[in-house]
Design a protein around this motif. Sequence first.
Motif, PDB file in Angstrom:
ATOM      1  N   ALA A  79       0.850  -1.186   0.000  1.00  0.00           N
ATOM      2  CA  ALA A  79       0.000   0.000   0.000  1.00  0.00           C
ATOM      3  C   ALA A  79       0.887   1.237   0.000  1.00  0.00           C
ATOM      4  CB  ALA A  79      -0.896   0.005   1.228  1.00  0.00           C
ATOM      5  N   VAL A 153      -5.463   2.397   0.041  1.00  0.00           N
ATOM      6  CA  VAL A 153      -5.406   1.736  -1.263  1.00  0.00           C
ATOM      7  C   VAL A 153      -6.263   2.495  -2.264  1.00  0.00           C
ATOM      8  CG1 VAL A 153      -4.871  -0.567  -0.394  1.00  0.00           C
ATOM      9  CG2 VAL A 153      -7.234   0.143  -0.573  1.00  0.00           C
ATOM     10  N   GLN A 157      -7.446  -1.607  -6.992  1.00  0.00           N
ATOM     11  CA  GLN A 157      -6.147  -2.194  -6.630  1.00  0.00           C
ATOM     12  C   GLN A 157      -6.336  -3.591  -6.050  1.00  0.00           C
ATOM     13  OE1 GLN A 157      -3.685   0.346  -4.195  1.00  0.00           O
ATOM     14  NE2 GLN A 157      -2.592  -1.383  -3.313  1.00  0.00           N
ATOM     15  N   VAL A 159      -5.611  -6.385  -3.429  1.00  0.00           N
ATOM     16  CA  VAL A 159      -5.212  -6.341  -2.023  1.00  0.00           C
ATOM     17  C   VAL A 159      -4.962  -7.753  -1.525  1.00  0.00           C
ATOM     18  CG1 VAL A 159      -6.359  -4.164  -1.486  1.00  0.00           C
ATOM     19  CG2 VAL A 159      -7.636  -6.294  -1.254  1.00  0.00           C
ATOM     20  N   LEU A 165      -6.381  -1.316   4.807  1.00  0.00           N
ATOM     21  CA  LEU A 165      -7.133  -0.581   3.788  1.00  0.00           C
ATOM     22  C   LEU A 165      -7.411   0.858   4.222  1.00  0.00           C
ATOM     23  CD1 LEU A 165      -9.809  -3.339   3.008  1.00  0.00           C
ATOM     24  CD2 LEU A 165      -7.651  -2.930   1.814  1.00  0.00           C
TER      25      LEU A 165
END
Length: 171
Positions: A79, A153, A157, A159, A165
């Motif tokens: 991130a 984020v 994207q 993850v 987040l």
Amino acid sequence: MLKVQEIRELIKLVDQSSIDEFVYENEGSKIQMKKNGGVTQTLVQPVVQPTVTPAPAAIQTTPSPAAAPVNEVETKQEAPKKEEVSVADSANLHKITSPMVGTFYSAPSPDAEDYVKPGSKVTKDTIVCIVEAMKLFNEIEAEVNGEIVEVLVKNGQLVEYGQPLFLVKPE
């Protein structure tokens, strides 16, 4: 379909019990859990067989949750780190983490407003984003009362499991 929190509870219950195998089917979805020597494995899959389509030639740059193709590819993406939040402040912040590998979406559809932005007030039940995994859109809840300080984020994207987040300043 069960929410992520409900699946977590099922995993805990199966793990703490003497049950070796658990299967749950509902509304076209199937959850199967097996314990192997103290290790719990969970498989969530749709009952309906998806049609096989060839992989796209180009990567879609603006994915939409309703039409984005899913290719299970594990990548190690970090991130982006921002300098706005100091190290001392971040110790007091709650991290909302991804409960699974998937694609992060900040809004219910491409033309809709984001669920939350920095400065948004949230409660435990507030939906903050969607993580799509295997064409299942999982609503992620804040799990804490507070204020969103930072979104870590970007929309669309990939993850990882456990990846932060959001940063939330608890009340």
